[in-house]
Design an enzyme around this catalytic site. Structure first.
Site, PDB file in Angstrom:
ATOM      1  CG  ASN A   9      -1.720   1.260   1.371  1.00 34.48           C
ATOM      2  OD1 ASN A   9      -1.766   2.082   0.456  1.00 34.48           O
ATOM      3  ND2 ASN A   9      -2.364   1.422   2.522  1.00 34.48           N
ATOM      4  CE  LYS A  11      -0.058   3.209   4.744  1.00 33.79           C
ATOM      5  NZ  LYS A  11       0.037   3.296   6.194  1.00 33.79           N
ATOM      6  CG  HIS A  95      -5.685   2.019   5.130  1.00 28.55           C
ATOM      7  ND1 HIS A  95      -5.229   2.952   6.032  1.00 28.55           N
ATOM      8  CD2 HIS A  95      -4.704   1.098   5.012  1.00 28.55           C
ATOM      9  CE1 HIS A  95      -4.007   2.603   6.433  1.00 28.55           C
ATOM     10  NE2 HIS A  95      -3.668   1.476   5.822  1.00 28.55           N
ATOM     11  CD  GLU A  97      -2.724   5.501   6.719  1.00 26.17           C
ATOM     12  OE1 GLU A  97      -2.700   5.541   5.479  1.00 26.17           O
ATOM     13  OE2 GLU A  97      -1.822   4.959   7.409  1.00 26.17           O
ATOM     14  CD  GLU A 167      -3.411  -2.254   7.242  1.00 28.49           C
ATOM     15  OE1 GLU A 167      -2.291  -2.464   6.774  1.00 28.49           O
ATOM     16  OE2 GLU A 167      -4.096  -1.257   6.966  1.00 28.49           O
ATOM     17  N   GLY A 173       2.655   2.499  10.775  1.00 27.69           N
ATOM     18  CA  GLY A 173       3.601   3.602  10.621  1.00 27.69           C
ATOM     19  C   GLY A 173       4.306   4.000  11.908  1.00 27.69           C
ATOM     20  CB  SER A 213       5.425  -1.567  12.009  1.00 32.09           C
ATOM     21  OG  SER A 213       5.024  -0.224  12.247  1.00 32.09           O
TER      22      SER A 213
HETATM   23  P1  13P Z   1       3.167   0.520   7.638  1.00 28.54           P
HETATM   24  O1  13P Z   1       3.683  -0.773   7.062  1.00 28.54           O
HETATM   25  O2  13P Z   1       3.885   1.716   7.122  1.00 28.54           O
HETATM   26  O3  13P Z   1       3.076   0.459   9.133  1.00 28.54           O
HETATM   27  O4  13P Z   1       1.663   0.704   7.100  1.00 28.54           O
HETATM   28  C1  13P Z   1       0.789  -0.373   7.202  1.00 28.54           C
HETATM   29  C2  13P Z   1      -0.427  -0.054   6.445  1.00 28.54           C
HETATM   30  O5  13P Z   1      -1.193   0.824   6.798  1.00 28.54           O
HETATM   31  C3  13P Z   1      -0.681  -0.793   5.203  1.00 28.54           C
HETATM   32  O6  13P Z   1      -1.954  -0.551   4.713  1.00 28.54           O
END
Ligand code: 13P
Length: 255
Positions: A9, A11, A95, A97, A167, A173, A213
């Site tokens: 992903n 982002k 997601h 976010e 997640e 992150g 992560s």
């Molecule tokens: P990270 O791997 O940067 O923690 O992000 C995970 C994520 O949100 C994947 O959709």
């Protein structure tokens, strides 16, 4: 029996040119890794270029979001048909976010998931608890509502096409990964829930990715858990080496 699926992903990262560069570094290396499904999810603006660059490779393409209407006055939104036309097979839905910053709810997740399935896209439906929810001991309750409401009205045939990504919000992150035991407990809970809602067979076939992560250093211990079937990778998917490290481990564990 469940094939691992490792999805990147990206982002809000990478222009079209940067996408091509990353894909060109991945394609030859992934060519021999046949035991794992590899997917990249660039931003909308890079989908067509990424699609062109992965042509004739074993890398799949996904988008990070979509809207549930076919067309019309929905400024800034993108339809399922547009994603298919840009070369996508997958779409990430709900997601954390998007839930946190763009007002997505289990109801919008449900509408999007239904539309993605009707259009022929494979939805990666994201669920996960916040740190506060985990600390208050309501993780399972939260996941239960996200799954039940997010998948409302989806029939058994459709459910075979759904991928769920667990997640934990506190692991995204942050560099803090859920321990394999913490992740496994929620994955097993989700699979049990799908068995109750659908059937043993559908639950057994469901792929549940872990996200938060994830990197090469913790991939093996996570994928070794019985109910973890892959990863949804943010930061570590932005560079060829770190993403390949994860994919290679998944492929090795499938041998
Ligand atoms: P990270 O791997 O940067 O923690 O992000 C995970 C994520 O949100 C994947 O959709």
């Amino acid at each position: 029996m469940r094939k691992y699926i490792i999805a990147g992903n990206w982002k809000m990262n990478k222009t079209g040119a940067e996408a091509i560069q990353l894909v060109n570094a991945l394609v030859p290396k992934v060519a021999s890794l046949k035991k794992v499904d590899v997917v990249i999810c660039p931003p909308f603006t890079a989908l067509s270029q990424a699609s062109e660059a992965i042509k004739n490779s074993n890398i799949g393409l996904g988008a990070q979001n979509m809207y549930w209407e076919d067309s019309g006055a929905f400024t800034g939104e993108v339809s399922a048909a547009m994603l298919l036309n840009a070369g996508c097979q997958y779409v990430i839905i709900g997601h954390s976010e998007r839930r946190q910053f763009f007002g997505e709810t289990n109801q919008t997740v449900n509408k999007k998931t239904q539309k993605a399935l009707a259009a022929g896209l494979l939805p990666i439906v994201c669920v996960g608890e916040t740190l506060q929810e985990r600390q208050s001991g309501v993780t399972e309750k939260v996941i239960n509502v996200q799954v039940v409401e997010g998948l409302a009205g989806i029939n058994s045939e459709e459910m075979k096409k759904v991928i769920i990504a667990y997640e934990p919000v506190w692991a995204i992150g942050t560099g803090v990964t859920a321990t394999p035991e913490q992740a496994e407990a929620v994955h097993a809970f989700i699979r049990g829930l799908i068995e109750k809602l659908y059937s043993k067979n559908i639950a057994a076939g469901l792929r549940i990715q872990y996200g938060g992560s994830m990197k090469a250093e913790n991939t093996e211990e996570l994928l070794n858990q019985p109910d973890i079937d892959g990863g949804l990778i943010g930061g570590a998917s932005l560079k060829a080496d770190s993403f390949l490290g994860i994919i290679e481990i998944a492929n090795k564990l499938s041998a």
